[in-house]
Every structure is written in structure tokens, then in C-alpha cells.
Design an enzyme around this catalytic site. Structure first.
Site, short mmCIF file in Angstrom:
data_model
loop_
_atom_site.label_atom_id
_atom_site.label_comp_id
_atom_site.label_asym_id
_atom_site.label_seq_id
_atom_site.Cartn_x
_atom_site.Cartn_y
_atom_site.Cartn_z
NE ARG A 94 -3.89 -1.63 2.56
CZ ARG A 94 -3.72 -2.65 3.40
NH1 ARG A 94 -2.67 -2.69 4.16
NH2 ARG A 94 -4.60 -3.62 3.47
CB SER A 157 4.79 -7.08 7.14
OG SER A 157 4.15 -5.88 6.95
CG ASP A 210 3.12 -5.97 10.12
OD1 ASP A 210 3.96 -6.33 10.96
OD2 ASP A 210 2.44 -6.78 9.46
C1 BGC Z 1 6.58 -11.39 10.14
C2 BGC Z 1 6.41 -10.21 11.07
C3 BGC Z 1 5.09 -9.52 10.79
C4 BGC Z 1 3.95 -10.51 10.84
C5 BGC Z 1 2.59 -9.89 10.54
C6 BGC Z 1 5.35 -12.30 10.19
O1 BGC Z 1 5.44 -13.28 9.23
O2 BGC Z 1 7.72 -12.13 10.51
O3 BGC Z 1 7.49 -9.30 10.93
O4 BGC Z 1 4.90 -8.52 11.76
O5 BGC Z 1 4.17 -11.54 9.90
O6 BGC Z 1 2.56 -9.33 9.27
#
Ligand code: BGC
Length: 478
Positions: A94, A157, A210
Site C-alpha cells: 500500500r 512486515s 507492521d
Molecule cells: C513477520 C512479522 C510480521 C507478521 C505480521 C510475520 O510473518 O515475521 O514481521 O509482523 O508476519 O505481518
């Protein structure tokens, strides 16, 4: 549910009147393997605390990563300004323009790009730059006066070991991403280089997970926010920790800092998690076997696949669909977690929605009512395990700082499981009552949907970075 410490309560609801004994015996055994009793949750919370404390003391692949994020200022809700934010999730990218109004509210203009398989496997950084280029052009965005680039907060993320507020090395890919030549490298550099190649005039001034973005967004509207959680394609959480307890922190002393738990990596050795053969099958065939084990038991990318494995185990014993499967159901990851939501939500007498998923979407041969009841029960028990494990993790993190529980506590949450899985929020409250206390949960705990919060939060952090930069420049000039 009756006594949630008695395994019977996890088995009896799934037995089907009028079904064969063999099917019922198999459903009972399956339900038992997916059961998470209260005592089990107590063990999980204990192990969570052990792993959190060990991870805060030093980096160790055997325990929770507990990553210091360099975010150390709580928002006040009075922040104002317009910022660019980029939010790279597991499914979408996004690009957002966020306007903080200074009265705890914000406006958001965003464009969503579905991340292509090609981007997940190879050209992610160029894909990001191309999307940002499109966004800038379509919204006619240019650098502010006196600058050559637009400052931007970047929500990323995936696990990175942060070395500063705008730098961090990728520790590993997950959620099906496998972009080569990235692990161990600084993701801000990689993105910034792609911006240069594509002549995109953007400078990343902050990179946040995130969960950190979600926490900051929720805190902008609810100052008592202590935690941000994602229950979505993947799962993870971030919370405020007292730096005195972060043994591995080598920066300045005192105060608080947001710590990214990376809880998807909890108990990879499956010491306490109720791990079944269906989880094992998924794990073995995944792009990261043996890693993110907890995430694979509760998050949206994986729940449908666990359910598919469990359903096929019944098909192979000729207990479902007269032993027949379909080309679609035989393929990995075709049983979307969204189908699970539809199936679990179906309360019609003939289970019509279940029939549509099985016969129209998955192209299975005509099903009987018992087939549909059994599929619904399998999905329900796997979803229920996911919610109970989610509540266990949230409770563990809140119990880690009991002093905070005397006052009101907000938790910002985002993600498709929280938003769309039937009764997810209700069940999260309900399970947490047992471990956090009814008084706290009923009167002082507030779970808030921080919709699209990860991007907004990155903008809030970018704004604080910019303020500090301006203040430092003014001080230098004086
Ligand atoms: C990642 C995290 C992320 C989470 C939610 C996980 O697979 O390792 O860094 O915060 O997913 O998106």
C-alpha cells in the site's frame, strides 16, 4: 463451551449424531489433538515469558527475537502534518498519504497493489519502486519546498534486525517470500537503490514493523495503547518495554522502547505447542521448515492449509465424500482461510454455504449433510485452536508488565483474521478473561481495530524523525 480445562469440552461438540462410529472416533481423536486446555495455555504463557526474557537478554535463534525498534516516543494525538507511507504486507503493497489532523484523527489516501508472485520470488525491490512511482504520479506528489525528496515511513512486515530507525538487516523471509540476495542485507538500502534506478524521489526516514505501525496508530487515537498486534496473513506483536529490562540494548540508558517480539517464531522446537501431524505436513513442505511454527498454527496464510490436510486425512480413510477428492482440493493452499470463515459462519440447517464452497468452488462430487457437518467441525476446531493460541500470546505479553494492568489498557489490532474470522474478537476477550482476570478484561481492556494502521503508524514515526531532524538543524544553526 463448558469446562475449558477438560479435554471433553473440546471433543463432544464435534461429534455428529447419525454419523458412523468410525467417523466420530476420528473426529474425536482429531479434536483432542487440536485441543488447547486452560492448563496448556498456562504452560504456553510460562514458556512465552521464559523465551521473552531470554530474547531480551541476548540474541539467540532458540528464543523469541525481541527486536528493539528504536521507537521511543509515544504519540500524543496532537501530531499534525502530511506524510508519505509505504506498507509492504504479506499480500499487498500500500502506498499511502497520511494527514495527521492533530485531534487524534487522520485522513488517509491510499492505493493498493497486489504483490505479484514474481515480486515475491525475485524482483520485489523494483516492484516497490514502480508502484510508488505510479502513486506519486497519480496523486501528483512532489518533494516539499527546499527538498529533493519526499520523506517517507516504510512499514516492512518481515523480521529485520534494526540497526537504527531507518536501517535494518533482513533476518529471513517468511509468508512465502523468497527474494534472493536479500537476507542479511539492509532492506532500506535495497529499496532506496530501487528508487534511484526508477527515478522515484522518495527518501525512507523510518522503517517499522507492521505491528509497530499498528501500535503507533492505535496510540495516536488511544494514548493508553500498550501493544500492537497483527492477526492476518502472518502474526506478530510489538509492545512497550522498559529499557532497563532489555539486557542486549547497547544504546543510551533509561526510558521505554517498542520491542518487536516476532512471536511467529515462538516455540519453533514445539516444546509446549499442541502440534499435530497436520501441522507437521504443512511445515515440512513450507518454504521455511522448522521456522515460524507458531505463526503456521494461527495465521491466515496457513490455517486453511492445516484444515485441507486434516480434511484429506479423513478422505483418505474414506470417511468423507465417499473417499473422493478433487483436483483443486489435492493442490496445496487451495483451501483458502476465507473459505474456512464462510464454512464456520454457516448455521443454516442444510449447510448451504458449506455446500457451495465444497461443490462449486472446490469441485467436489455431491456431498452429504454428514460430509458438510464434518468439514464444518474440522474447520471450527482448527479455528478455535488458533483463537485460543492467539489469546495465550496476547495474555502472556500483557502479563509480562503487570504494573500496566492496574490502569486501562488499549491494544491496537489489525489483520484479516481479526477482521473477518467469525467471532474472533469475541473469543479473544472470552479466552483472555481466564488468564488476565474478568475484572481487567471486562472493565479495563479495550481491543481496537487499527484498520490500515500499519501504514499510518509509519507516517507517525516518520513525522517524529523529521521533527527531530528540524530541531537538530535549528540547534546547529543557532
Ligand atoms: C513477520 C512479522 C510480521 C507478521 C505480521 C510475520 O510473518 O515475521 O514481521 O509482523 O508476519 O505481518
Amino acid at each position: 463451551m463448558a469446562d475449558t480445562n477438560d479435554v471433553k469440552a473440546f471433543v463432544e461438540p464435534y461429534l455428529i449424531g447419525g454419523a458412523s462410529d468410525e467417523l466420530n472416533q476420528n473426529l474425536a481423536a482429531m479434536a483432542e489433538s487440536f485441543a488447547v486446555t486452560d492448563d496448556k495455555i498456562r504452560d504456553i504463557i510460562k514458556e512465552f515469558h521464559r523465551s521473552m526474557h531470554a530474547g531480551l537478554a541476548k540474541d539467540d535463534p532458540e528464543v523469541l527475537p525481541m527486536i528493539p525498534t528504536f521507537v521511543n516516543r509515544r504519540p500524543t494525538g496532537k501530531e499534525t502534518g502530511r506524510f508519505l507511507a509505504l506498507d509492504l504486507g504479506g499480500t499487498n503493497l500500500r502506498a499511502c498519504q497520511v494527514e495527521l489532523r492533530g485531534d487524534t484523527t487522520y485522513d488517509l489516501v491510499q492505493q493498493k497493489f497486489t504483490i505479484t508472485q514474481e515480486a515475491k520470488e525475485s524482483r520485489l525491490w523494483d516492484f516497490i519502486a514502480e508502484c510508488v512511482g505510479i502513486f506519486l504520479e497519480e496523486h501528483d506528489l512532489r518533494p516539499p519546498e527546499g527538498r529533493r525528496t519526499i520523506p517517507c515511513g516504510f512499514t516492512f512486515s518481515f523480521p529485520i534486525f534494526q540497526t537504527g530507525i531507518a536501517s535494518g538487516n533482513l533476518s529471513m523471509w517468511n509468508k512465502g517470500f523468497t527474494v534472493p540476495n536479500s537476507v542479511g542485507r539492509d532492506v532500506v538500502n535495497l529499496t532506496q537503490s530501487a528508487f534511484q534506478r526508477h527515478h522515484v524521489p522518495v527518501e525512507i526516514v523510518a522503517v517499522v514493523n507492521d505491528t509497530v505501525g499498528t501500535l503507533m496508530t492505535s496510540a495516536y487515537s488511544f494514548p493508553d495503547t500498550q501493544m500492537g498486534i497483527i492477526f492476518g496473513t502472518g502474526t506478530n506483536a510489538a509492545y512497550w518495554e522498559d529499557l532497563a529490562r532489555v539486557g542486549k540494548w547497547a544504546g543510551g540508558p533509561g526510558g521505554e522502547m517498542v520491542v518487536n517480539l516476532e512471536w511467529g517464531a515462538f516455540d519453533n522446537a514445539t516444546r509446549v505447542l499442541p502440534y499435530t501431524m497436520h501441522d507437521n505436513k504443512l511445515n515440512r513442505k513450507s518454504s521455511n521448515p522448522g521456522l515460524q511454527v507458531y505463526e503456521k498454527m494461527i495465521s491466515g496464510l496457513f490455517l486453511g492449509e492445516v484444515a485441507r490436510n486434516a480434511i484429506l486425512a479423513l478422505v483418505d480413510q474414506r470417511l468423507l465424500f465417499a473417499g473422493r477428492s478433487s483436483v483443486i482440493l489435492n493442490k496445496s493452499y487451495t483451501f483458502d482461510t476465507a473459505y474456512m470463515s464462510e464454512i464456520v459462519a454457516d448455521e443454516s440447517p442444510d449447510l448451504d454455504a458449506v455446500r457451495t464452497v465444497l461443490e462449486a468452488t472446490l469441485e467436489l462430487p455431491p456431498t452429504t449433510l454428514v460430509d458438510r457437518q464434518a468439514v464444518r467441525n474440522v474447520c471450527t476446531m482448527i479455528g478455535a485452536r488458533g483463537v485460543r493460541l492467539s489469546a495465550a500470546a496476547m495474555s502472556a505479553v500483557l502479563l509480562n508488565r503487570p504494573e500496566l494492568l492496574a490502569a486501562s489498557v488499549s491494544v491496537g489490532i489489525d489483520g484479516s483474521m481479526y477482521q473477518f474470522y467469525p467471532n474472533f474478537e469475541r473469543d479473544l476477550y472470552c479466552v483472555s478473561r481466564v488468564f488476565l482476570g474478568a475484572d481487567f478484561v471486562d472493565n479495563r481492556l479495550k481491543l481496537h481495530l487499527a484498520k490500515d494502521g500499519s501504514g499510518v503508524g509509519a507516517a507517525i514515526v516518520a513525522m517524529t524523525v523529521e521533527q527531530e531532524r528540524v530541531a537538530a538543524a535549528a540547534a546547529a544553526a543557532a
